[in-house]
Design a protein around this motif. Structure first.
Motif, PDB file in Angstrom:
ATOM      1  N   ASN A 163      12.715   5.454  -3.283  1.00  0.00           N
ATOM      2  CA  ASN A 163      11.744   5.662  -2.205  1.00  0.00           C
ATOM      3  C   ASN A 163      11.492   4.346  -1.476  1.00  0.00           C
ATOM      4  O   ASN A 163      11.054   3.362  -2.084  1.00  0.00           O
ATOM      5  CB  ASN A 163      10.442   6.196  -2.814  1.00  0.00           C
ATOM      6  CG  ASN A 163       9.448   6.640  -1.766  1.00  0.00           C
ATOM      7  OD1 ASN A 163       9.325   6.036  -0.718  1.00  0.00           O
ATOM      8  ND2 ASN A 163       8.716   7.697  -2.070  1.00  0.00           N
ATOM      9  N   PRO A 164      11.724   4.286  -0.149  1.00  0.00           N
ATOM     10  CA  PRO A 164      11.472   3.047   0.592  1.00  0.00           C
ATOM     11  C   PRO A 164       9.986   2.760   0.803  1.00  0.00           C
ATOM     12  O   PRO A 164       9.611   1.651   1.182  1.00  0.00           O
ATOM     13  CB  PRO A 164      12.174   3.301   1.932  1.00  0.00           C
ATOM     14  CG  PRO A 164      12.161   4.787   2.087  1.00  0.00           C
ATOM     15  CD  PRO A 164      12.286   5.352   0.701  1.00  0.00           C
ATOM     16  N   GLY A 165       9.132   3.763   0.574  1.00  0.00           N
ATOM     17  CA  GLY A 165       7.696   3.559   0.747  1.00  0.00           C
ATOM     18  C   GLY A 165       7.016   4.801   1.282  1.00  0.00           C
ATOM     19  O   GLY A 165       7.407   5.324   2.325  1.00  0.00           O
ATOM     20  N   GLN A 299       0.010   3.137  -1.691  1.00  0.00           N
ATOM     21  CA  GLN A 299       1.406   3.099  -1.273  1.00  0.00           C
ATOM     22  C   GLN A 299       2.294   3.018  -2.508  1.00  0.00           C
ATOM     23  O   GLN A 299       2.029   2.226  -3.430  1.00  0.00           O
ATOM     24  CB  GLN A 299       1.656   1.880  -0.372  1.00  0.00           C
ATOM     25  CG  GLN A 299       3.028   1.839   0.285  1.00  0.00           C
ATOM     26  CD  GLN A 299       3.102   2.648   1.561  1.00  0.00           C
ATOM     27  OE1 GLN A 299       2.070   3.105   2.056  1.00  0.00           O
ATOM     28  NE2 GLN A 299       4.282   2.819   2.114  1.00  0.00           N
ATOM     29  N   VAL A 300       3.340   3.839  -2.552  1.00  0.00           N
ATOM     30  CA  VAL A 300       4.282   3.795  -3.663  1.00  0.00           C
ATOM     31  C   VAL A 300       5.692   3.625  -3.126  1.00  0.00           C
ATOM     32  O   VAL A 300       6.012   4.063  -2.009  1.00  0.00           O
ATOM     33  CB  VAL A 300       4.209   5.082  -4.529  1.00  0.00           C
ATOM     34  CG1 VAL A 300       2.866   5.175  -5.235  1.00  0.00           C
ATOM     35  CG2 VAL A 300       4.462   6.328  -3.697  1.00  0.00           C
ATOM     36  N   ASP A 301       6.549   2.974  -3.926  1.00  0.00           N
ATOM     37  CA  ASP A 301       7.957   2.826  -3.544  1.00  0.00           C
ATOM     38  C   ASP A 301       8.783   2.620  -4.796  1.00  0.00           C
ATOM     39  O   ASP A 301       8.260   2.559  -5.910  1.00  0.00           O
ATOM     40  CB  ASP A 301       8.146   1.668  -2.546  1.00  0.00           C
ATOM     41  CG  ASP A 301       7.608   0.350  -3.075  1.00  0.00           C
ATOM     42  OD1 ASP A 301       7.553   0.179  -4.316  1.00  0.00           O
ATOM     43  OD2 ASP A 301       7.224  -0.520  -2.277  1.00  0.00           O
ATOM     44  N   ALA A 385       7.575  12.069  -1.979  1.00  0.00           N
ATOM     45  CA  ALA A 385       7.606  10.735  -2.578  1.00  0.00           C
ATOM     46  C   ALA A 385       8.444  10.691  -3.842  1.00  0.00           C
ATOM     47  O   ALA A 385       9.026   9.657  -4.179  1.00  0.00           O
ATOM     48  CB  ALA A 385       6.185  10.268  -2.876  1.00  0.00           C
ATOM     49  N   ALA A 386       8.531  11.789  -4.564  1.00  0.00           N
ATOM     50  CA  ALA A 386       9.147  11.792  -5.892  1.00  0.00           C
ATOM     51  C   ALA A 386      10.650  11.561  -5.840  1.00  0.00           C
ATOM     52  O   ALA A 386      11.356  12.107  -4.989  1.00  0.00           O
ATOM     53  CB  ALA A 386       8.857  13.116  -6.580  1.00  0.00           C
ATOM     54  N   SER A 387      11.134  10.764  -6.772  1.00  0.00           N
ATOM     55  CA  SER A 387      12.567  10.703  -7.058  1.00  0.00           C
ATOM     56  C   SER A 387      12.914  11.736  -8.126  1.00  0.00           C
ATOM     57  O   SER A 387      13.951  12.401  -8.050  1.00  0.00           O
ATOM     58  CB  SER A 387      12.955   9.305  -7.557  1.00  0.00           C
ATOM     59  OG  SER A 387      12.571   8.294  -6.660  1.00  0.00           O
TER      60      SER A 387
END
Length: 523
Positions: A163-165, A299-301, A385-387
Motif C-alpha cells: 500500500n503506497p498510503g 495514515q497507513v502504508d 487499504a488491505a494487502s
C-alpha cells in the motif's frame, strides 16, 4: 411466495448491538434480502408477535408465506401458524441434542424437528445437523450472497500488495502502537519513594476510626436505635428490615468484645444478626480513556494486514493473531496490522489489549486498533487499504468479514476448518494448520464438553505472515494471481445467481423476470 423475515437486531439497534452473540444474524438477513426479493415479496417483522399477523393477512388474500427466523433454534418459536424455517449459523462439530436448565428448547433436535427443515450457512453446519437429524432431513446450505455487492469496490480499486498510503477514518478512537509509548517496564510495579511511603502511612492513620470507648459504643447504639425508630415511622414501598440495624450495631459496637467461640455460638442461633455483612461493592477506578464521539483519522502504508473481530468472542483467538504478527515482524517496519474492533464497550478489552502489546515490546512493526463505528465509505477505505485479511479463529459459522475482503480481491491468511472449509484453500489463502480440541456449546450453562472446535497452530500462523510478506514485496504477479483467484472463488461460492439457484430449488420457485440477467450484468 412471501418471505417474512425477523432478527433480534434491526436497523435501529445495530450500532448499539456490536458484540452481542447474535448480532451478525442482522448482516446475514440484509445480505439474503435481495435474493429473496428476486423470488417473491419480502416482509420484515418488527417482532415475533407480528409474524402470524402478517401471515394471516397474506393468507386471507390467497398468498402463501414462509417465516425465516434469523435467530438460533432455541430462540425460534415452534408454535406459529406460519410455516417456520430457522436460518442457522453454527461452528461446532455437533448440535445440542439434549436439554438443560429444564428447558426443552435447548435441544435443537426437538426444535428443528418441529420446523421440519432448516437453512444453514455452511456445509460444516449441514453435516452436524444431518449427523443428529438423519441424512434425509431437509437442509439447505445457503452461503450469504455477498459477491455482487462488492462490484463497485472491485471496479474502483485494483488490489495492491504494498500500500503506497491510505487514510483511514472512524467515528471513535484509534490506538497506534507507535504513539502509545508502550514498554515492558510499564508492567512492573513502581516502588514508592520514602516520601510517598510516609504520605501513604499518614493517610492510612488519618482514616483509622477512633478507638471504641464505652462512650463511642453508646453513640453507635443510639445511632442505630434512632434509625430503627425512624424507619418504623416512615411509609416506604420496601422498608429496611429492622434486623439490619441490629446487625450493624452488633458488628460495629460489640462484636470485638466477644471471643470467636461466643460469636460462632450466636451466629448459629441468630444468623440474621450475627452473620457477617456482605462486603461493600468497590467501584473500579475510572480509566482515562479517549473520547469516542468524533471522527479521527490515521495514515497507513506498506504491507497491510486487516482483521475484524470482537475481543470478547472466545472463538477469535486474537491473542495468537497479534503475537504471531509481532513476532514475525519484530524487525520489519513496513508491516502493519489493522484491527477493527466490533465491540462497543472499550473498557471490556482495553487493559487486556494494552497489556498484550506491552508484553511484546519492542517491535518494529505497527499495530493500529480502530474502535468505533465505520460507515460504508470508511469501510470501503479499509477494504482498499488491505494487502491481506487475517483470520486465526478456533471455529467459524461463516465469517462474513473474511468473505467480504475476499470479495474485494484480497488474499487471506486463514485456517481451512469449520465453515471456512467451503471456500479456503491454497489457491486463495496462506492456510493455517490446526487440530481438533474439546469444546463447550457456548449457550450451555453446564459448561461441559460435548463438542469439538479447532486449535490453530501458532507456528503455522507466524509462517503464513512471513510467506505472505515475501509474496507482497518480491512476487507481485503471484499476489495478483491469488487476488484474482479469491474473487473467482467468491463468485462461485456466494454470487447472487448461485445462491438464487439453490434457494429457488429448495422452495421450487422461479426467479422473477429479469433478476438472473441483473445478477449476471453485475458479475
Amino acid at each position: 411466495m412471501n418471505f417474512i423475515l425477523y432478527s433480534d437486531v434491526n436497523d435501529s439497534s445495530i450500532s448499539a448491538s456490536l458484540g452481542r452473540p447474535e448480532y451478525s444474524y442482522y448482516f446475514v438477513l440484509k445480505a439474503y434480502r435481495p435474493v429473496l426479493e428476486s423470488l417473491g415479496r419480502v416482509h420484515v417483522a418488527g417482532s415475533v408477535a407480528d409474524v402470524d399477523v402478517i401471515y394471516r393477512q397474506l393468507l386471507a388474500a390467497g398468498e402463501d408465506s414462509v417465516f425465516l427466523s434469523f435467530t438460533p433454534p432455541q430462540k425460534t418459536p415452534v408454535d406459529l401458524q406460519c410455516p417456520t424455517i430457522c436460518v442457522v449459523a453454527w461452528e461446532f462439530d455437533s448440535i445440542p441434542d439434549e436439554q438443560w436448565d429444564d428447558d426443552p428448547r435447548q435441544d435443537w433436535t426437538r426444535m428443528l424437528a418441529r420446523h421440519g427443515r432448516v437453512i444453514t450457512l455452511s456445509s460444516h453446519t449441514a453435516t452436524a445437523i444431518r449427523r443428529a437429524m438423519g441424512e434425509a432431513f431437509p437442509v439447505l446450505v445457503l452461503p450469504t450472497p455477498l459477491w455482487d455487492s462488492f462490484a463497485t469496490i472491485r471496479q474502483q480499486h485494483q488490489p495492491m500488495p504494498v500500500n503506497p498510503g491510505t487514510a483511514l477514518a472512524i467515528k471513535g478512537c484509534i490506538f497506534d502502537s507507535r504513539t502509545l509509548g508502550l514498554s515492558a517496564d510499564s508492567l512492573l510495579p513502581v516502588p514508592l519513594t520514602a516520601e510517598e511511603e510516609a504520605a501513604l502511612a499518614a493517610e492510612l492513620e488519618a482514616a483509622r476510626p477512633p478507638p471504641l470507648t464505652l462512650k463511642r459504643r453508646l453513640i453507635i447504639a443510639r445511632h442505630y436505635l434512632r434509625l430503627w425508630l425512624l424507619n418504623a415511622g416512615e411509609q416506604q414501598a420496601e422498608p429496611v428490615p429492622r434486623v439490619k440495624f441490629l446487625s450493624n450495631w452488633y458488628w460495629e459496637g460489640v462484636r470485638d468484645l466477644l471471643p470467636d467461640a461466643v460469636h460462632d455460638w450466636l451466629e448459629q442461633r441468630l444468623p440474621a444478626v450475627c452473620a457477617a455483612p456482605p462486603l461493600p461493592i468497590v467501584e473500579p477506578v475510572p480509566r482515562n480513556l479517549p473520547d469516542t464521539s468524533s471522527v479521527v483519522e490515521t495514515q497507513v502504508d506498506g504491507v497491510i494486514y486487516v482483521s475484524v473481530f470482537n475481543p470478547k468472542d472466545g472463538r477469535k483467538n486474537w491473542h495468537q493473531l497479534i503475537t504471531a504478527f509481532c513476532w514475525a515482524f519484530r524487525e520489519t517496519a513496513d508491516a502493519t496490522l489493522v484491527l477493527k474492533i466490533t465491540q462497543n464497550d472499550l473498557t471490556l478489552y482495553y487493559d487486556e489489549l494494552m497489556t498484550l502489546l506491552a508484553q511484546l515490546t519492542p517491535f518494529a512493526c505497527r499495530v493500529v486498533v480502530l474502535h468505533g463505528y465505520l460507515d460504508d465509505g470508511q469501510y470501503a477505505r479499509l477494504y482498499q487499504a488491505a494487502s491481506f485479511y487475517v483470520n486465526a479463529s478456533r471455529c467459524e459459522g461463516l465469517c462474513l468479514p473474511l468473505m467480504e475482503f475476499m470479495c474485494s480481491g484480497k488474499p487471506v491468511i486463514a485456517p481451512d476448518h469449520t465453515a471456512m472449509q467451503d471456500y479456503i484453500d491454497d489457491s486463495v489463502a496462506f492456510v493455517v494448520k490446526s487440530s481438533e480440541e474439546p469444546a463447550i456449546w457456548p449457550q450451555d450453562s453446564r459448561l461441559i464438553y460435548r463438542t469439538l472446535r479447532h486449535r490453530p497452530d501458532w507456528g503455522s500462523l507466524k509462517t503464513a505472515y512471513e510467506r505472505s510478506y515475501r509474496m507482497a514485496t518480491t512476487q507481485p504477479q503471484a499476489y495478483h494471481r491469488m487476488s484474482a483467484a479469491a474473487v473467482e472463488r467468491m463468485q462461485q461460492y456466494c454470487g447472487l445467481s448461485e445462491v438464487q439457484t439453490r434457494l429457488s430449488n429448495f422452495f421450487q420457485l422461479l426467479p422473477k423476470v429479469g433478476d438472473v440477467v441483473f445478477a449476471k450484468d453485475n458479475a
